[in-house]
Design a protein around this motif. Sequence first.
Motif, PDB file in Angstrom:
ATOM      1  N   SER A 197      22.748  32.482 -49.107  1.00  0.00           N
ATOM      2  CA  SER A 197      21.804  33.003 -50.061  1.00  0.00           C
ATOM      3  C   SER A 197      22.415  32.916 -51.498  1.00  0.00           C
ATOM      4  O   SER A 197      21.782  32.197 -52.507  1.00  0.00           O
ATOM      5  N   ARG A 198      23.856  32.737 -51.660  1.00  0.00           N
ATOM      6  CA  ARG A 198      24.611  32.297 -52.662  1.00  0.00           C
ATOM      7  C   ARG A 198      25.968  32.489 -52.415  1.00  0.00           C
ATOM      8  O   ARG A 198      26.469  32.958 -51.259  1.00  0.00           O
ATOM      9  N   PHE A 199      26.826  31.834 -53.515  1.00  0.00           N
ATOM     10  CA  PHE A 199      28.270  32.110 -53.293  1.00  0.00           C
ATOM     11  C   PHE A 199      28.868  32.195 -54.947  1.00  0.00           C
ATOM     12  O   PHE A 199      28.141  31.771 -55.825  1.00  0.00           O
ATOM     13  N   GLU A 200      30.018  32.600 -54.616  1.00  0.00           N
ATOM     14  CA  GLU A 200      30.245  33.152 -56.031  1.00  0.00           C
ATOM     15  C   GLU A 200      31.437  32.145 -56.653  1.00  0.00           C
ATOM     16  O   GLU A 200      32.552  31.657 -55.639  1.00  0.00           O
ATOM     17  N   LEU A 201      31.647  31.666 -57.826  1.00  0.00           N
ATOM     18  CA  LEU A 201      32.616  31.174 -58.473  1.00  0.00           C
ATOM     19  C   LEU A 201      33.593  32.188 -59.250  1.00  0.00           C
ATOM     20  O   LEU A 201      32.922  32.990 -60.180  1.00  0.00           O
ATOM     21  N   VAL A 202      34.625  32.106 -58.909  1.00  0.00           N
ATOM     22  CA  VAL A 202      35.640  33.127 -59.846  1.00  0.00           C
ATOM     23  C   VAL A 202      36.488  32.772 -60.805  1.00  0.00           C
ATOM     24  O   VAL A 202      37.544  31.694 -60.346  1.00  0.00           O
ATOM     25  N   ALA A 203      36.440  32.797 -61.917  1.00  0.00           N
ATOM     26  CA  ALA A 203      37.317  32.324 -62.854  1.00  0.00           C
ATOM     27  C   ALA A 203      38.542  33.281 -62.943  1.00  0.00           C
ATOM     28  O   ALA A 203      38.631  34.422 -63.010  1.00  0.00           O
TER      29      ALA A 203
END
Length: 288
Positions: free
Chosen positions: A243-249
């Motif tokens: 569905s989606r994935f996160e990029l974490v800064a």
Amino acid sequence: MTATAATTRPVPTEALDAPVHIGAVSLRVRDLPGLTAFYRDAIGLSLIGEGPGEAVLGVAGLPLVRLEAGAQAPSSAAGLFHLALLLPSRGDLANWLAHAARQRVPLEGASNHLVSEALYLSDPEGNGIEIYRDRSRPEWPRLDGGSIKMATERLDLEALLREADGRDYPGMPEGTAMGHVHLRVGDVAAAEAFYRDALGFEVMVHYPGASFMATGGYHHHIAANVWHSRGAGPRHADEAGLSRFELVARDDEAYAGLRRRMLAAGGTEAEGTPAIADPWGNRVVLRR
């Protein structure tokens, strides 16, 4: 099954010591109760929360896998190749392997990648999963010129099992993270144009038909291959699978820079959350 935080464990910093790393991966599923039980009991994640049509699993309160009900169509050629759960140590990988053997969790592969050691399997709906541990950065072999050398060699499972502690498995340990996400795409050059040129990831390694990209010198946070998806077009919104994935800064500077890149590449921002889809409809969201 719940993870325990009774013992402080080292954090797998090779993947996380980077300006941007991978956060939770969300999957659209057909059988929400069945997949929830699988990621809890077979994989060893804790159930952090659940609501109508959703379950969130992770370790020590950190979400790693989100399951969303409502898949209406099978996954197309593009999408998720695997999500990759990174364990803090080789002993933790051995303990998970012993748990999988006791629970008769079927594996599909086991590889020594020189920079890491990895076990491969799929969930009951065919979503690929890698469970791995990193070698420390000084151990990573280098090619002439300094680039990282990776390979796919046989992993000695019997030797790995000898490092298991023999105790009942309490679940994945504190310090477990989402190390990377590996995608099926229609074209590697187009994937590099999006993730490297638009979003700013660096190409670290090429395999035939695949590219491995990262920030901060990691071996890869995002991989993209055409091994079973060459020429694939965009995915549909109601497909099963990713569905989606996160990029974490890591900090405000990294967040602001990637936010600018995402919006310049055609992304949107709703309720303060920047998001964008790659050329195959794999959705990426940014958070601090």
